[in-house]
Motif scaffolding. Structure first.
Motif, mmCIF file in Angstrom:
data_model
loop_
_atom_site.group_PDB
_atom_site.id
_atom_site.type_symbol
_atom_site.label_atom_id
_atom_site.label_comp_id
_atom_site.label_asym_id
_atom_site.label_seq_id
_atom_site.Cartn_x
_atom_site.Cartn_y
_atom_site.Cartn_z
ATOM 1 N N VAL A 82 32.318 46.174 32.602
ATOM 2 C CA VAL A 82 32.584 44.928 33.313
ATOM 3 C C VAL A 82 34.032 44.884 33.789
ATOM 4 O O VAL A 82 34.318 44.480 34.925
ATOM 5 C CB VAL A 82 32.260 43.702 32.429
ATOM 6 N N VAL A 83 34.962 45.320 32.955
ATOM 7 C CA VAL A 83 36.371 45.355 33.365
ATOM 8 C C VAL A 83 36.550 46.300 34.553
ATOM 9 O O VAL A 83 37.298 46.008 35.493
ATOM 10 C CB VAL A 83 37.275 45.771 32.184
ATOM 11 N N ALA A 84 35.851 47.408 34.534
ATOM 12 C CA ALA A 84 35.959 48.379 35.628
ATOM 13 C C ALA A 84 35.416 47.825 36.936
ATOM 14 O O ALA A 84 35.773 48.316 38.021
ATOM 15 C CB ALA A 84 35.221 49.667 35.258
ATOM 16 N N LEU B 283 36.122 45.000 38.178
ATOM 17 C CA LEU B 283 37.133 44.198 38.852
ATOM 18 C C LEU B 283 37.740 45.000 39.995
ATOM 19 O O LEU B 283 38.172 46.140 39.816
ATOM 20 C CB LEU B 283 38.228 43.787 37.868
ATOM 21 N N SER B 284 37.781 44.407 41.158
ATOM 22 C CA SER B 284 38.272 45.118 42.339
ATOM 23 C C SER B 284 39.778 45.373 42.256
ATOM 24 O O SER B 284 40.537 44.570 41.693
ATOM 25 C CB SER B 284 37.959 44.302 43.592
ATOM 26 N N ASP B 285 40.207 46.466 42.831
ATOM 27 C CA ASP B 285 41.637 46.755 42.928
ATOM 28 C C ASP B 285 42.330 45.817 43.911
ATOM 29 O O ASP B 285 43.559 45.727 43.919
ATOM 30 C CB ASP B 285 41.855 48.200 43.388
ATOM 31 N N ASP B 286 41.540 45.105 44.720
ATOM 32 C CA ASP B 286 42.110 44.254 45.765
ATOM 33 C C ASP B 286 42.408 42.826 45.291
ATOM 34 O O ASP B 286 42.989 42.050 46.046
ATOM 35 C CB ASP B 286 41.156 44.187 46.972
ATOM 36 N N ILE B 287 41.978 42.476 44.094
ATOM 37 C CA ILE B 287 42.225 41.106 43.635
ATOM 38 C C ILE B 287 43.691 40.941 43.244
ATOM 39 O O ILE B 287 44.369 41.915 42.905
ATOM 40 C CB ILE B 287 41.313 40.726 42.443
ATOM 41 N N PRO B 288 44.223 39.703 43.309
ATOM 42 C CA PRO B 288 45.617 39.487 42.903
ATOM 43 C C PRO B 288 45.865 39.945 41.466
ATOM 44 O O PRO B 288 44.969 39.879 40.614
ATOM 45 C CB PRO B 288 45.787 37.968 43.037
ATOM 46 N N ALA B 289 47.080 40.384 41.201
ATOM 47 C CA ALA B 289 47.421 40.895 39.877
ATOM 48 C C ALA B 289 47.163 39.858 38.788
ATOM 49 O O ALA B 289 46.705 40.191 37.687
ATOM 50 C CB ALA B 289 48.879 41.342 39.858
ATOM 51 N N ARG B 290 47.459 38.585 39.080
ATOM 52 C CA ARG B 290 47.247 37.536 38.079
ATOM 53 C C ARG B 290 45.772 37.371 37.764
ATOM 54 O O ARG B 290 45.399 37.145 36.610
ATOM 55 C CB ARG B 290 47.853 36.224 38.570
ATOM 56 N N ASN B 291 44.898 37.486 38.778
ATOM 57 C CA ASN B 291 43.457 37.440 38.536
ATOM 58 C C ASN B 291 43.050 38.519 37.535
ATOM 59 O O ASN B 291 42.274 38.278 36.613
ATOM 60 C CB ASN B 291 42.674 37.652 39.837
ATOM 61 N N ARG B 292 43.598 39.715 37.739
ATOM 62 C CA ARG B 292 43.246 40.829 36.863
ATOM 63 C C ARG B 292 43.705 40.570 35.436
ATOM 64 O O ARG B 292 42.969 40.819 34.470
ATOM 65 C CB ARG B 292 43.841 42.137 37.392
ATOM 66 N N ILE C 238 44.196 37.720 33.894
ATOM 67 C CA ILE C 238 43.390 36.676 33.268
ATOM 68 C C ILE C 238 41.976 37.173 32.971
ATOM 69 O O ILE C 238 41.460 37.022 31.854
ATOM 70 C CB ILE C 238 43.354 35.421 34.158
ATOM 71 N N LEU C 239 41.332 37.769 33.958
ATOM 72 C CA LEU C 239 39.942 38.177 33.783
ATOM 73 C C LEU C 239 39.796 39.300 32.768
ATOM 74 O O LEU C 239 38.888 39.278 31.922
ATOM 75 C CB LEU C 239 39.350 38.603 35.127
ATOM 76 N N GLU C 240 40.669 40.273 32.819
ATOM 77 C CA GLU C 240 40.549 41.404 31.894
ATOM 78 C C GLU C 240 40.708 40.932 30.450
ATOM 79 O O GLU C 240 39.930 41.311 29.569
ATOM 80 C CB GLU C 240 41.586 42.476 32.235
ATOM 81 N N SER C 241 41.689 40.084 30.220
ATOM 82 C CA SER C 241 41.889 39.576 28.867
ATOM 83 C C SER C 241 40.719 38.688 28.437
ATOM 84 O O SER C 241 40.224 38.801 27.302
ATOM 85 C CB SER C 241 43.199 38.801 28.796
ATOM 86 N N ALA C 242 40.267 37.806 29.331
ATOM 87 C CA ALA C 242 39.161 36.909 28.994
ATOM 88 C C ALA C 242 37.899 37.701 28.664
ATOM 89 O O ALA C 242 37.195 37.391 27.695
ATOM 90 C CB ALA C 242 38.895 35.952 30.157
ATOM 91 N N LEU C 243 37.598 38.712 29.458
ATOM 92 C CA LEU C 243 36.404 39.523 29.213
ATOM 93 C C LEU C 243 36.477 40.240 27.871
ATOM 94 O O LEU C 243 35.511 40.256 27.098
ATOM 95 C CB LEU C 243 36.227 40.538 30.343
ATOM 96 N N LYS C 244 37.622 40.821 27.577
ATOM 97 C CA LYS C 244 37.767 41.548 26.312
ATOM 98 C C LYS C 244 37.627 40.612 25.116
ATOM 99 O O LYS C 244 36.946 40.933 24.137
ATOM 100 C CB LYS C 244 39.106 42.280 26.278
#
Length: 289
Positions: A13-15, A17-26, A28-34
């Protein structure tokens, strides 16, 4: 990844995440998912428990409207709004600490002169209190011309927009500090009251085995151009629930003392509370640190 397992689902699921999303999105989402996946594994969440949670969130959405956001209420019960406030509004120059706005603020309350009463309706057993103090900057200088919105619940535990028997904008007012930075108004001693618990938030309280009560407090919103707006609550030192507020918003620095008014006074009680607000220019100091 075509073969999803307990061991690789979080990575998959973490993978995604698009490389094009804003860094802050990444971030937040990566930490939330984990954290979310780790929580589910830790408690060995069942499918029925997950489905029950989804239905509970649907019910929270069903009861929400322009005047009631059940998800904010839920976040309050979980201490999330208070935590967000503490993370985002850390005092940097010894200014008065903030706390949550709450769901009962109304814009454009009546503008009243210094010392006026916000009481439009009397209640049996009420105690009146004259609240006064000074607003200063972080250097200790009084700040004139500060706008202060105040609001509180009535002795029946209801804010006026909850109670059709109270006059419009009862126990609300807007004041301005004088040339010496002083403010003053007359209010009613606030009482504890329950947060709304007839919906999904109440279900959560029952699940937690927690009560819905908040301690008695007066709300303040303090505003002036060039200064950081301060949103806070001042708690009565003798109220119940100071040690177990249902939304975890009490802070020792925000507890005020109401004492018996002197002989001949026009209120039952008096309380003095001083505020310190931060000049926005000090933000530059933080950037330089």
């Amino acid at each position: 990844m075509r073969s999803i397992t307990l061991d690789n689902i979080t990575e998959a699921v973490v993978a995604a995440l698009s490389d094009d999303i804003p860094a802050r999105n990444r971030v937040i989402l990566e930490s939330a998912l984990k954290h979310m996946h780790a929580f589910m594994k830790e408690v060995d969440l069942t499918y029925d428990e997950w489905l029950g949670a989804m239905e509970w969130m649907r019910r929270a959405g069903d009861i929400s409207d322009d005047s009631r956001n059940e998800f904010i209420l839920i976040s309050d019960i979980l201490g999330v709004e208070v935590l967000a406030d503490m993370l985002d509004k850390k005092p940097t120059h010894n200014e008065t600490i903030s706390t949550v706005l709450g769901p009962f603020y109304r814009e454009n309350p009546p503008v009243l002169p210094k010392g006026a009463s916000i009481i439009q309706k009397d209640f049996e057993g009420q105690e009146t209190v004259r609240v006064s103090g000074t607003i200063r900057d972080t250097d200790g200088n009084p700040v004139p011309g500060v706008t202060m919105d105040v609001w509180e619940d009535a002795p029946n535990g209801l804010y006026e927009q909850q109670d059709p028997d109270q006059p419009d904008f009862n126990l609300r007012g807007r004041f301005e500090t004088d040339a010496n930075g002083a403010y003053e108004f007359v209010a009613i001693r606030p009482v504890p009251y329950p947060i709304p618990y007839d919906g999904a938030a109440g279900e959560l309280l029952n699940y937690m085995g927690h009560h819905p009560m908040r301690p008695g407090h007066v709300h303040f919103m303090i505003m002036k151009d060039g200064y950081k707006t301060l949103i806070s609550q001042i708690y009565d030192s003798e109220t119940e629930y100071l040690d177990n507020d249902s939304v975890f918003a009490v802070k020792e620095e925000l507890i005020g003392t109401m004492t018996k008014a002197p002989e001949g006074a026009d209120t039952d009680l008096v309380m003095t509370f001083d505020f310190v607000i931060r000049n926005n220019a000090l933000l530059g100091d933080l950037a330089a640190e």
